[in-house]
Design an enzyme around this catalytic site. Structure first.
Site, short mmCIF file in Angstrom:
data_model
loop_
_atom_site.label_atom_id
_atom_site.label_comp_id
_atom_site.label_asym_id
_atom_site.label_seq_id
_atom_site.Cartn_x
_atom_site.Cartn_y
_atom_site.Cartn_z
N ASP A 66 0.81 -1.22 0.00
CA ASP A 66 0.00 0.00 0.00
C ASP A 66 0.85 1.28 0.00
O ASP A 66 0.40 2.33 0.43
CB ASP A 66 -1.01 0.00 1.15
CG ASP A 66 -0.37 -0.30 2.49
OD1 ASP A 66 0.87 -0.38 2.53
OD2 ASP A 66 -1.11 -0.46 3.47
N HIS A 269 21.29 6.25 -21.13
CA HIS A 269 20.27 6.33 -20.07
C HIS A 269 20.73 5.58 -18.82
O HIS A 269 19.97 4.84 -18.22
CB HIS A 269 18.92 5.80 -20.57
CG HIS A 269 18.26 6.74 -21.53
ND1 HIS A 269 17.21 6.37 -22.33
CD2 HIS A 269 18.50 8.04 -21.83
CE1 HIS A 269 16.84 7.41 -23.08
NE2 HIS A 269 17.61 8.42 -22.80
N ASP A 286 23.12 14.28 -15.93
CA ASP A 286 21.95 14.77 -16.67
C ASP A 286 20.83 14.83 -15.65
O ASP A 286 20.28 13.79 -15.25
CB ASP A 286 21.62 13.78 -17.80
CG ASP A 286 20.47 14.24 -18.68
OD1 ASP A 286 19.72 15.15 -18.27
OD2 ASP A 286 20.30 13.68 -19.78
N ASP A 297 16.03 20.51 -18.04
CA ASP A 297 16.74 19.31 -18.51
C ASP A 297 18.16 19.73 -18.85
O ASP A 297 18.40 20.30 -19.92
CB ASP A 297 15.99 18.74 -19.73
CG ASP A 297 16.60 17.44 -20.24
OD1 ASP A 297 17.52 16.92 -19.61
OD2 ASP A 297 16.13 16.96 -21.30
N HIS A 377 22.31 9.80 -30.74
CA HIS A 377 20.96 10.34 -30.48
C HIS A 377 20.74 11.67 -31.18
O HIS A 377 21.65 12.24 -31.78
CB HIS A 377 20.71 10.46 -28.97
CG HIS A 377 21.69 11.33 -28.23
ND1 HIS A 377 21.63 12.70 -28.22
CD2 HIS A 377 22.76 11.01 -27.45
CE1 HIS A 377 22.59 13.19 -27.46
NE2 HIS A 377 23.30 12.19 -27.00
N HIS A 381 15.03 18.09 -28.11
CA HIS A 381 13.60 17.79 -28.09
C HIS A 381 12.88 18.97 -27.48
O HIS A 381 13.48 19.80 -26.78
CB HIS A 381 13.35 16.51 -27.28
CG HIS A 381 14.00 16.50 -25.92
ND1 HIS A 381 13.43 17.10 -24.82
CD2 HIS A 381 15.19 16.01 -25.48
CE1 HIS A 381 14.22 16.95 -23.77
NE2 HIS A 381 15.32 16.31 -24.15
N HIS A 388 10.27 15.33 -22.38
CA HIS A 388 10.19 15.18 -23.83
C HIS A 388 8.79 15.68 -24.16
O HIS A 388 7.82 14.94 -24.15
CB HIS A 388 10.38 13.72 -24.24
CG HIS A 388 11.78 13.25 -24.00
ND1 HIS A 388 12.19 11.95 -24.17
CD2 HIS A 388 12.90 13.91 -23.59
CE1 HIS A 388 13.48 11.84 -23.88
NE2 HIS A 388 13.92 13.02 -23.52
N GLU A 411 21.61 19.23 -26.98
CA GLU A 411 22.37 18.29 -26.15
C GLU A 411 23.24 17.32 -26.94
O GLU A 411 23.07 16.10 -26.85
CB GLU A 411 21.41 17.50 -25.27
CG GLU A 411 20.20 16.89 -25.97
CD GLU A 411 19.31 16.11 -25.01
OE1 GLU A 411 19.85 15.22 -24.32
OE2 GLU A 411 18.10 16.38 -24.95
N TYR A 415 30.36 9.70 -27.13
CA TYR A 415 30.41 8.60 -26.15
C TYR A 415 31.34 7.52 -26.69
O TYR A 415 31.00 6.84 -27.65
CB TYR A 415 29.00 8.02 -25.94
CG TYR A 415 27.96 9.11 -25.72
CD1 TYR A 415 27.73 9.65 -24.46
CD2 TYR A 415 27.22 9.61 -26.81
CE1 TYR A 415 26.80 10.67 -24.27
CE2 TYR A 415 26.29 10.62 -26.63
CZ TYR A 415 26.08 11.15 -25.36
OH TYR A 415 25.16 12.15 -25.19
N ARG A 439 28.44 14.85 -22.63
CA ARG A 439 27.23 15.48 -23.19
C ARG A 439 27.10 16.84 -22.52
O ARG A 439 27.39 16.97 -21.33
CB ARG A 439 25.98 14.63 -22.94
CG ARG A 439 24.70 15.28 -23.44
CD ARG A 439 23.51 14.31 -23.60
NE ARG A 439 22.99 13.79 -22.36
CZ ARG A 439 23.15 12.55 -21.93
NH1 ARG A 439 23.84 11.68 -22.65
NH2 ARG A 439 22.63 12.14 -20.80
N GLU A 441 24.16 19.79 -22.26
CA GLU A 441 22.75 20.03 -22.59
C GLU A 441 22.25 21.31 -21.95
O GLU A 441 22.34 21.49 -20.73
CB GLU A 441 21.90 18.84 -22.10
CG GLU A 441 20.40 19.04 -22.32
CD GLU A 441 19.58 17.81 -21.94
OE1 GLU A 441 20.02 17.03 -21.07
OE2 GLU A 441 18.49 17.64 -22.51
N1 GLY Z 1 17.17 13.88 -19.65
C1 GLY Z 1 16.60 13.25 -20.76
C2 GLY Z 1 17.05 13.85 -22.01
O1 GLY Z 1 18.02 14.56 -22.03
O2 GLY Z 1 16.45 13.69 -23.02
MN MN Z 2 17.12 16.25 -22.99
MN MN Z 3 18.78 15.47 -20.26
#
Ligand code: GLY
Ligand code: MN
Ligand code: MN
Length: 467
Positions: A66, A269, A286, A297, A377, A381, A388, A411, A415, A439, A441
């Site tokens: 619960d 991720h 991140d 983000d 990637h 976004h 997202h 971003e 890698y 990265r 961003e």
């Molecule tokens: N933190 C998720 C992305 O950068 O898309």
């Molecule tokens: Mn992002």
């Molecule tokens: Mn991110």
């Protein structure tokens, strides 16, 4: 080390807390009732008189027995009326020629409120939220059936709430039969998501303030982590510093933080966050907070020990230059993809200049070319109530063009794993490059003039990150 004075001096706990308190004490921005009303009107203005719009609240999720996960309502419901409690449904219909915005909520309940906390109830909802009428969610069946009986089209995203779906389907079925007999009754069901997404894509001045506030706290959280890091600190401890800072400032995480050191930084991720960091490694964090539903983000990558190795620094500079070029491409009228193309070009050229790729620029950029081995990637976004965020990127053959008020992330990254073969096999590259993940961003507002970096306060120049 411009702008990072706290790295030059030993940080006292008291000084850090004082700064956090100062942020928490700030009056945060908010969305006015009149803005919610105008969002509702813009959406409802596109509907017909006998349409019924239903926006289903998010279900609760069980964590164990619960114990439930912290509740967060659906972004569309937050967008249209700001209601954040569980067990809700927004219903909009025309009554006496006027649109009526009605919300099903949990009623006041003394026993439940003793156990679980205060509820606004029906009166509180009508008094303090931008709606015309509140209904008890306990009367959902009868009230919704009555609403459904007098509409022609139902706008609902199905699949979110079995009970609501069943009532809608039953109404459509019985109305179908009624229509066969009498020529009357609702016939159609349509998903309103794309219409709402269209509204959410361009942010209002008030929304921009909300997102600036989330970015401000998030950027400072990254700096707190930079200041407290050192040889041996755990990825989980950096996560705690960052997420604790969000919470201290009345915010929460917008997505679980990624804190990856050394080769873990090359896992896009990564979420284990369970390794101790070494001073010669670069950590990639991140992490972004959420303020009243609006997300930040931000990713930063920096040396745990205060100095990049030459190889780390060279890769970092390539990514930073690519990121700046991509941000420069976030201008009104540019295709949504323009930042991605700018970043890819810079990254590919950078890899060639460093000798990591021996291909020509065009070959490295091509499908199956070298760039895809180390940059897998997209460059960004939409960002808003969802990390997202909603909103189309293409309309058939046409790419969406950037417009004033859109907010997107930028971003790029590189890698280079030391243990996972990149797709199609790790090329024969120098060992010094392996185990580096970078990265960078930022969250960027498209404005009439130059792009505005909402996350500007998170340091990213090499001279700011080294000490
Ligand atoms: N933190 C998720 C992305 O950068 O898309
Ligand atoms: Mn992002
Ligand atoms: Mn991110």
């Amino acid at each position: 080390m411009s702008g990072l004075t706290t790295l030059e001096e030993p940080q006292t706990l008291r000084a850090t807390m004082f700064r956090a308190e100062a942020l928490a004490a700030e009056e945060g921005p908010s969305i006015s009732d009149s803005e919610y009303r105008s969002r509702q009107q813009r959406l409802l203005g596109g509907l017909e008189d006998e349409d019924l719009l239903l926006v289903v609240g998010n279900p609760e999720s069980v964590r164990s027995n619960d114990v439930r996960y912290p509740y967060r309502n659906s972004s569309n419901l937050l967008y249209l009326c700001g209601w954040h409690e569980e067990h809700s449904l927004l219903a909009c219909r025309k009554v006496d020629g006027e649109w009526s915005v009605e919300l099903f909520v949990q009623p006041n309940d003394v026993v439940k409120e003793i156990w679980e906390g205060r509820r606004p109830g029906l009166d509180g909802a009508e008094k303090s939220w931008p709606i015309d009428k509140a209904h008890s969610i306990e009367n959902l069946d009868s009230v919704l059936c009555e609403m459904l009986s007098s509409c022609t089209r139902v706008f609902i995203k199905t699949g979110l709430d079995k009970k609501v779906d069943k009532l809608v389907m039953q109404a459509l079925e019985s109305k179908g039969r009624a229509r066969q007999l009498s020529g009357e009754g609702p016939i159609a069901i349509e998903d309103p998501s794309a219409r709402i997404a269209e509204l959410r894509l361009r942010k209002s001045p008030a929304e921009i303030e909300m997102m600036k506030y989330a970015c401000k706290v998030s950027a400072q959280a990254h700096i707190e982590a930079m200041e407290k890091a050192g040889d041996g600190i755990g990825e989980w401890q950096l996560q705690a510093i960052i997420e604790g800072f969000f919470q201290w400032n009345g915010q929460t995480w917008a997505y679980p933080s990624i804190v990856g050191c050394g080769d873990n930084a090359t896992i896009l991720h990564y979420h284990a966050n369970d390794k101790a960091c070494r001073k010669e490694e670069v950590v990639l964090i991140d992490a972004g907070s959420e303020y009243c539903g609006y997300a930040a983000d931000i990713t930063r990558s920096w040396p745990i020990g205060g100095r990049f190795t030459e190889a780390q620094k060279e890769i970092y500079q390539v990514v930073l230059d690519a990121q700046k070029a991509a941000i420069d491409a976030c201008i009104v009228g540019a295709p949504y993809d323009a930042p991605h193309h700018a970043a890819r070009r810079h990254l590919a050229q950078g890899l060639i200049d460093l000798g990591i790729s021996e291909q020509s620029l065009e070959d490295a950029l091509s499908a199956g070319g070298d760039l895809g081995k180390w940059y897998m990637h997209n460059t960004g976004h939409w960002l808003g109530l969802d990390v997202h965020d909603v909103g189309a990127y293409r309309m058939g053959d046409y790419e969406v063009l950037l417009k004033k008020g859109m907010i997107l992330t930028v971003e790029p990254g590189i890698y280079i794993s030391d243990r996972i073969p990149v797709p199609n096999g790790q090329p024969n590259i120098d060992e010094k490059w392996k185990g580096i993940g970078i990265r960078i961003e930022d969250d960027v507002l498209v404005s009439e003039n130059e792009p505005e970096i909402l996350s500007f306060a998170a340091l990213k120049e090499i001279s700011d990150l080294e000490y």
